[in-house]
Design a protein around this motif. Structure first.
Motif, PDB file in Angstrom:
ATOM      1  N   VAL A 130       0.847  -1.183   0.000  1.00 19.87           N
ATOM      2  CA  VAL A 130       0.000   0.000   0.000  1.00 19.87           C
ATOM      3  C   VAL A 130       0.888   1.240   0.000  1.00 19.87           C
ATOM      4  O   VAL A 130       1.587   1.512   0.982  1.00 19.87           O
ATOM      5  CB  VAL A 130      -0.955   0.011   1.206  1.00 19.87           C
ATOM      6  CG1 VAL A 130      -1.924   1.193   1.088  1.00 19.87           C
ATOM      7  CG2 VAL A 130      -1.706  -1.304   1.315  1.00 19.87           C
ATOM      8  N   GLY A 131       0.897   1.942  -1.119  1.00 21.29           N
ATOM      9  CA  GLY A 131       1.704   3.159  -1.229  1.00 21.29           C
ATOM     10  C   GLY A 131       2.872   2.947  -2.172  1.00 21.29           C
ATOM     11  O   GLY A 131       3.672   2.031  -1.996  1.00 21.29           O
ATOM     12  N   ALA A 132       2.971   3.824  -3.203  1.00 17.86           N
ATOM     13  CA  ALA A 132       4.045   3.695  -4.191  1.00 17.86           C
ATOM     14  C   ALA A 132       5.139   4.726  -3.957  1.00 17.86           C
ATOM     15  O   ALA A 132       5.678   5.319  -4.879  1.00 17.86           O
ATOM     16  CB  ALA A 132       3.480   3.812  -5.602  1.00 17.86           C
ATOM     17  N   GLY A 133       5.459   4.943  -2.694  1.00 15.17           N
ATOM     18  CA  GLY A 133       6.593   5.807  -2.361  1.00 15.17           C
ATOM     19  C   GLY A 133       7.871   4.984  -2.354  1.00 15.17           C
ATOM     20  O   GLY A 133       7.881   3.841  -2.804  1.00 15.17           O
ATOM     21  N   PRO A 134       8.949   5.568  -1.839  1.00 16.01           N
ATOM     22  CA  PRO A 134      10.235   4.858  -1.865  1.00 16.01           C
ATOM     23  C   PRO A 134      10.186   3.503  -1.150  1.00 16.01           C
ATOM     24  O   PRO A 134      10.789   2.538  -1.613  1.00 16.01           O
ATOM     25  CB  PRO A 134      11.194   5.827  -1.168  1.00 16.01           C
ATOM     26  CG  PRO A 134      10.347   6.864  -0.516  1.00 16.01           C
ATOM     27  CD  PRO A 134       9.067   6.918  -1.274  1.00 16.01           C
ATOM     28  N   ASP A 194      -4.458   5.770  -8.414  1.00 17.11           N
ATOM     29  CA  ASP A 194      -5.799   6.219  -8.010  1.00 17.11           C
ATOM     30  C   ASP A 194      -6.585   5.105  -7.325  1.00 17.11           C
ATOM     31  O   ASP A 194      -7.787   4.966  -7.509  1.00 17.11           O
ATOM     32  CB  ASP A 194      -6.589   6.727  -9.235  1.00 17.11           C
ATOM     33  CG  ASP A 194      -5.909   7.939  -9.867  1.00 17.11           C
ATOM     34  OD1 ASP A 194      -5.546   8.860  -9.096  1.00 17.11           O
ATOM     35  OD2 ASP A 194      -5.709   7.940 -11.094  1.00 17.11           O
ATOM     36  N   THR A 195      -5.880   4.280  -6.582  1.00 17.57           N
ATOM     37  CA  THR A 195      -6.520   3.160  -5.903  1.00 17.57           C
ATOM     38  C   THR A 195      -6.285   3.311  -4.414  1.00 17.57           C
ATOM     39  O   THR A 195      -5.284   2.854  -3.876  1.00 17.57           O
ATOM     40  CB  THR A 195      -5.942   1.811  -6.409  1.00 17.57           C
ATOM     41  OG1 THR A 195      -6.028   1.802  -7.838  1.00 17.57           O
ATOM     42  CG2 THR A 195      -6.692   0.630  -5.835  1.00 17.57           C
ATOM     43  N   LYS A 196      -7.192   4.017  -3.766  1.00 16.63           N
ATOM     44  CA  LYS A 196      -7.000   4.280  -2.339  1.00 16.63           C
ATOM     45  C   LYS A 196      -7.545   3.117  -1.523  1.00 16.63           C
ATOM     46  O   LYS A 196      -8.640   2.611  -1.793  1.00 16.63           O
ATOM     47  CB  LYS A 196      -7.731   5.575  -1.966  1.00 16.63           C
ATOM     48  CG  LYS A 196      -7.445   6.020  -0.536  1.00 16.63           C
ATOM     49  CD  LYS A 196      -8.085   7.390  -0.282  1.00 16.63           C
ATOM     50  CE  LYS A 196      -8.141   7.723   1.198  1.00 16.63           C
ATOM     51  NZ  LYS A 196      -6.851   8.055   1.783  1.00 16.63           N
ATOM     52  N   VAL A 197      -6.765   2.683  -0.554  1.00 17.52           N
ATOM     53  CA  VAL A 197      -7.250   1.679   0.382  1.00 17.52           C
ATOM     54  C   VAL A 197      -7.902   2.449   1.531  1.00 17.52           C
ATOM     55  O   VAL A 197      -7.216   3.099   2.316  1.00 17.52           O
ATOM     56  CB  VAL A 197      -6.102   0.793   0.899  1.00 17.52           C
ATOM     57  CG1 VAL A 197      -6.603  -0.174   1.967  1.00 17.52           C
ATOM     58  CG2 VAL A 197      -5.467   0.025  -0.259  1.00 17.52           C
ATOM     59  N   ALA A 198      -9.225   2.400   1.582  1.00 13.65           N
ATOM     60  CA  ALA A 198      -9.932   3.185   2.594  1.00 13.65           C
ATOM     61  C   ALA A 198     -10.074   2.392   3.884  1.00 13.65           C
ATOM     62  O   ALA A 198     -10.098   2.938   4.984  1.00 13.65           O
ATOM     63  CB  ALA A 198     -11.301   3.590   2.076  1.00 13.65           C
ATOM     64  N   ASP A 199     -10.158   1.078   3.741  1.00 14.14           N
ATOM     65  CA  ASP A 199     -10.322   0.216   4.916  1.00 14.14           C
ATOM     66  C   ASP A 199      -9.556  -1.069   4.634  1.00 14.14           C
ATOM     67  O   ASP A 199      -9.985  -1.922   3.855  1.00 14.14           O
ATOM     68  CB  ASP A 199     -11.817  -0.071   5.116  1.00 14.14           C
ATOM     69  CG  ASP A 199     -12.065  -0.998   6.304  1.00 14.14           C
ATOM     70  OD1 ASP A 199     -11.067  -1.424   6.947  1.00 14.14           O
ATOM     71  OD2 ASP A 199     -13.243  -1.292   6.578  1.00 14.14           O
ATOM     72  N   PHE A 213       2.273  -5.190   2.786  1.00 14.87           N
ATOM     73  CA  PHE A 213       3.261  -4.233   3.267  1.00 14.87           C
ATOM     74  C   PHE A 213       2.651  -2.827   3.184  1.00 14.87           C
ATOM     75  O   PHE A 213       2.217  -2.386   2.123  1.00 14.87           O
ATOM     76  CB  PHE A 213       4.540  -4.299   2.442  1.00 14.87           C
ATOM     77  CG  PHE A 213       5.578  -3.300   2.880  1.00 14.87           C
ATOM     78  CD1 PHE A 213       6.114  -3.339   4.173  1.00 14.87           C
ATOM     79  CD2 PHE A 213       6.035  -2.309   2.018  1.00 14.87           C
ATOM     80  CE1 PHE A 213       7.071  -2.420   4.594  1.00 14.87           C
ATOM     81  CE2 PHE A 213       6.989  -1.378   2.430  1.00 14.87           C
ATOM     82  CZ  PHE A 213       7.508  -1.444   3.713  1.00 14.87           C
ATOM     83  N   LEU A 214       2.600  -2.163   4.327  1.00 14.95           N
ATOM     84  CA  LEU A 214       2.022  -0.820   4.393  1.00 14.95           C
ATOM     85  C   LEU A 214       3.128   0.224   4.317  1.00 14.95           C
ATOM     86  O   LEU A 214       4.101   0.156   5.061  1.00 14.95           O
ATOM     87  CB  LEU A 214       1.274  -0.630   5.714  1.00 14.95           C
ATOM     88  CG  LEU A 214       0.209  -1.680   6.045  1.00 14.95           C
ATOM     89  CD1 LEU A 214      -0.359  -1.414   7.441  1.00 14.95           C
ATOM     90  CD2 LEU A 214      -0.888  -1.668   4.995  1.00 14.95           C
TER      91      LEU A 214
END
Ligand SMILES: Cc1ncc(C[n+]2csc(CCOP(=O)(O)OP(=O)(O)O)c2C)c(N)n1
Ligand code: SF4
Ligand SMILES: [Mg+2]
Lengths: 541, 335
Positions: A130-134, A194-199, A213-214
């Motif tokens: 979850v999250g396409a950062g480094p 544009d795929t947000k994990v809201a829950d 992996f968060l």
């Protein structure tokens, strides 16, 4: 046998005399841990990649970096290079310009189109990142190399996270960032924008992944309580940088205040200048020495004409007039109010007071614990919920992209072990190759290479990259300034200085071996080894 | 100055013995896997012996320079005794033990014999310790120089008669403790004499080549042996070789001690052609003579029970004079 007069024995070689029996201590070759490697949050083997670069073998050098860090061109620009702070060469003249060489290698890889082959057979396991950062990109990359399928859900319209929304273009050009992200995607990491994990609990229920992996980072700007007449004049630094990236050009006005003393404050101030602000003033409650921003960023900001107001807090705003209170430092270095006020005129105020993590999507995840606004993880990066790991800015650690990349790698290794029902055991660390282990006499004097800097006029008006890269010959020179701390670089000193020829040279790339039949244990090789790659050990009797 | 090529910016330049980044053509003889090891393993020199190291450095270079065609005469001394206890020998070339005092004369004879036999390809080397060279062998040596015999004479200077138990020679430095100049009395150790500078005496003979070298600078030593082997006539090389036993230094400090002798100015490294100095190794990181002396227990009485300021200053003055006389300060070295 016919012998001359008075001769009773044939001439023999002294090789029959095994002088090794004199020894009470023996030299042994060791690999010590170079301080640069020790300091690298991404766990790069810097000494080893410099070793390849020294030979002009840039591809091998780049591949060595890629074992630990999938983003060399980005890191060579945006990392605050703690390696250089630890570099032993600083004690001779100046540290090796590690970041500049890394950047050269990263750019070279993009220019030549070097790719990372995935050789591991597919494990059939699916991991959600979850999250396409480094951190997320790093984790996905490492999982892919180990044969797992990584899928990254990214809430925003572009991948890169803080590399894109936190680091201005003039420090990290976007074509470079895009190229390195594209290379990771091409290896097989799936990135859903544009795929947000809201829950998360819900996502995990509907999409059965083998592990998660968060790495959502910290994007919520901290606000200060500030009675303001006109809230539209006040914006936050992260929002500003983010909007700029997605194409919005904020109107800041002629005179801009930036409130805060960290790197984001510097980025915001320098960005404001580039957006046309004639005067940009950083307001900070402590002194320059106590600013958390890196010194070179403050330096570059000052060169660009950014002004600073130290020992000041902003108390209120009314019609473009800001009330500022003077502070003083107490004995502990903490700022204390003085009760003395003044006013400053400005068209806008940018708050750069730090960021919080948006944890709302985790509320229903069982076992997952939150403390001080961040997610608790074990030494294996696993949260309290089995199979759910986390890293980067959302876990307790220093918030830098390099730490994030390191987390991604560490998590990937632990996830891999978890998926195989095993536990990951990191290899034991070698003893540190501190400066006192070296014999600096042998190193040639070589002052560092200076990266060309964009002239001031262009820096104040454009988003062109401020610091240029090294060319090939400069990069080679710079790599060769490395002392190879703690690791043999085949200088032949031990082979040469042994009075007993008890060192065997095994040929290029194979280092040396001791011939203990003849080594008397004098220790000359240890003393004269430039890089501290030999240790004396008591002989076992 | 002339001298071995300096390669810049290769991590260690040419300070180390070899370096994988250097072109093969500029690597040292000692870096070669197939160097001749003229003095092979199993010799009985003490741990960390500078003389054993210096001899291998010099002779391996001579072997390479001549395509392995050398014959050697060796005066009595440690070098002979530790290398060749009958019936074993560590030498890997034709080698002849002369007497303590006549190695130069024996070498003269060998050179004459080679000439008569028409073996001009075979070159002659004579070698000995400082005692055998600057004291008892000095008459023969001067004769060899005066006749300009085709011999390279190498003196391994460990500054005393080591093999017989560290007796003073005329190369023993002022104030040093030896078996015959014990650290007792009002002025303990060797007298504050002027010494006998054989390299300068050799130059006074006007011979084609004279040089000094140390085991701390292999490249320079190899360059000088190589250069000497390219010249015919009498040549003299004086190599400073620390002796852990006689100097009371740690065996692992042999190269360091030799280096500090150069860096403090007490041992000037230079070369001379036809009686004129043509090159010197300049000091790279200057140190006070105390730094050199402190590593050796033969000078301990200068520091304890209390500092002998007067004689320490006199030793520093000797170094300062060398520095001025030979021009040992390079660019950028603080005076
Ligand atoms: C005519 C003669 N006198 C004395 C000796 C005893 N002797 C053998 S070696 C030696 C000292 C050698 O000193 P040096 O030449 O400095 O060589 P080192 O052992 O120090 O290398 C002496 C006095 C001898 N062999 N012959
Ligand atoms: S006494 Fe000195 S010269 Fe002789 S073998 Fe020992 S260290 Fe070498
Ligand atoms: Mg001697």
């Amino acid at each position: 046998m016919n012998k001359p007069f008075a001769i009773t024995l044939d001439v023999g070689s002294s090789l029959a005399n095994k002088t090794g029996s004199w020894r009470t201590e023996r030299p042994v070759y060791v690999d010590r841990l170079p301080p640069c490697n020790h300091a690298c949050p991404a766990g790069e083997n810097i000494q080893q990649w410099l070793y390849h670069a020294e030979e002009g073998n840039y591809e091998a050098a780049w591949r060595e970096i890629m074992r630990n860090n999938p983003l060399p061109a980005v890191m060579g620009r945006a990392c605050y290079h703690p390696c250089e702070g630890a570099c032993n060469r600083a004690q001779l003249d100046r540290p090796v310009g590690i970041h500049a060489i890394e950047r050269f290698l990263g750019d070279e890889a993009i220019r030549c189109g070097w790719k990372m082959p995935v050789e591991a057979p597919s494990s059939g396991k699916n991991v959600l990142v979850v999250g396409a950062g480094p951190s997320g990109l790093s984790c996905g990359y490492h999982l892919t190399l180990m044969g797992h399928q990584a899928t990254i859900y990214e809430a925003g319209p572009m991948a890169g996270g803080m590399m894109r929304f936190g680091i201005p273009k003039y420090r990290l050009p976007r074509d470079i960032l895009d190229a390195e992200i594209r290379r990771i995607e091409e290896m097989g990491v799936a990135i859903r924008l544009d795929t947000k994990v809201a829950d998360l609990a819900e996502t995990m229920r509907t999409h059965p992944f083998d592990a998660v992996f968060l790495a959502v980072g910290a994007h919520l700007a901290k606000r200060a309580y500030l009675p303001a007449g006109d809230a539209s004049r006040i914006l936050d630094a992260i929002g500003l940088l983010h909007n700029l990236e997605t194409g919005e050009k904020p109107l800041l006005g002629r005179r801009v205040l930036v409130y805060g003393g960290g790197n984001t404050a510097m980025d915001a101030a320098r960005t404001a200048k580039r957006l046309g602000a004639e005067e940009t003033i950083v307001v900070y409650r402590r002194t320059r020495e106590r600013m958390p921003a890196h010194d070179f960023e403050v330096q570059e900001a000052m060169e660009e004409g950014i002004m600073f107001k130290w020992l000041s807090t902003i108390k209120a705003e009314s019609g473009g007039t800001f009330t500022v209170e003077k502070m003083r430092l107490d004995d502990k270095g903490k700022p204390q109010p003085t009760g003395a006020f003044e006013t400053m005129e400005a068209d806008s105020l940018i708050l750069a007071l730090g960021q919080d993590v948006d944890l709302s999507f985790l509320t229903r995840v069982e076992g997952l614990e939150i403390e001080d606004g961040v997610v608790k993880v074990g030494p294996d990066m696993m949260t309290g919920c089995r199979g759910v790991f986390a890293g980067g800015d959302m876990v307790p650690a220093e918030r830098t992209i390099t730490v994030a990349v390191g987390h991604g790698k560490k998590a990937a290794r632990n996830i891999d072990a978890y998926l195989r029902g095993a536990t990951y055991a990191p290899p034991p660390k070698h003893e540190l190759a501190a400066f006192d282990k070296l014999n600096p006499w042998y190193y040639a004097d070589a002052s560092p290479t200076v990266q060309p800097i964009l002239d001031r006029a262009r820096r104040e008006s454009t988003f062109e990259e401020v610091v240029s890269g090294l060319d090939e010959s400069n990069a080679l020179f710079e790599a060769r300034r490395c002392l190879s701390c703690g690791n043999c670089f085949e200088c032949d000193n031990c082979y040469g200085v042994c009075p007993d020829n008890a060192v065997i040279k095994l040929g290029r790339g194979n280092r040396f071996e001791f011939n203990y039949d003849y080594c008397k244990g004098c220790g000359l090789c240890v003393q004269e080894c430039p890089c501290g790659a030999i240790r004396m050990e008591p002989e076992q009797i | 100055m002339s001298g071995p090529a300096q390669v810049k910016f290769y991590q260690t330049g040419t300070f180390t013995i070899g370096n994988r980044l250097l072109d093969v053509s500029v690597r040292s003889v000692q870096a070669d896997e197939n160097r001749s090891n003229s003095l092979t393993s199993g010799h009985r020199a003490c741990q960390g012996c500078g003389e054993a190291l210096g001899a291998r450095y010099a002779l391996d270079t001579a072997m390479r320079a001549t395509g392995n065609r050398i014959v050697v005469a060796n005066a009595t001394g440690c070098l002979e005794v530790f290398s060749t206890p009958y019936p074993e020998s560590s030498w890997q070339m034709p080698w002849l033990h002369s007497l303590f005092g006549n190695a130069p004369a024996v070498a003269t004879g060998m050179a004459a014999a080679m000439k008569v036999k028409g073996r001009t390809d075979v070159r002659v080397i004579a070698q000995g310790g400082d005692g055998g060279t600057v004291d008892i062998g000095f008459g023969c040596l001067s004769g060899m120089f005066e006749r300009n015999d085709d011999v390279l004479y190498i003196c391994y200077d460990n500054e005393a008669y080591m093999n017989t138990g560290v007796q003073r020679s005329s190369a023993t430095p002022p104030a040093a403790r030896t078996a015959t100049t014990p650290a007792v009395g009002g002025e303990p150790g060797n007298v504050m004499h002027q010494g006998k500078n054989v390299p300068l005496i050799a130059m006074a003979h006007g011979i084609p080549y004279v040089a000094t070298a140390t085991v701390a600078d292999l490249r320079d030593l190899e360059y000088k042996v190589d250069r000497a082997m390219g010249i015919h006539g009498a040549r003299y090389l004086h190599v400073h070789v620390p002796c852990p036993l006689g100097w009371g230094s740690a065996p692992h400090d042999t190269v360091k001690v030799a280096r500090l002798a150069v860096e403090c100015g007490l041992f000037p490294v230079f070369e001379a052609v036809d009686g004129e100095v043509v090159g010197r190794r300049t000091i790279r990181r200057r140190v006070a003579t105390d730094e050199y002396l402190k590593l050796q227990s033969r000078f301990r009485h200068l520091f304890s029970p209390k500092r002998d300021e007067e004689r320490l200053a006199a030793i520093q003055a000797i170094a300062d004079r060398n520095i001025a006389r030979f021009g040992l300060l390079g660019e950028g070295v603080p005076a």
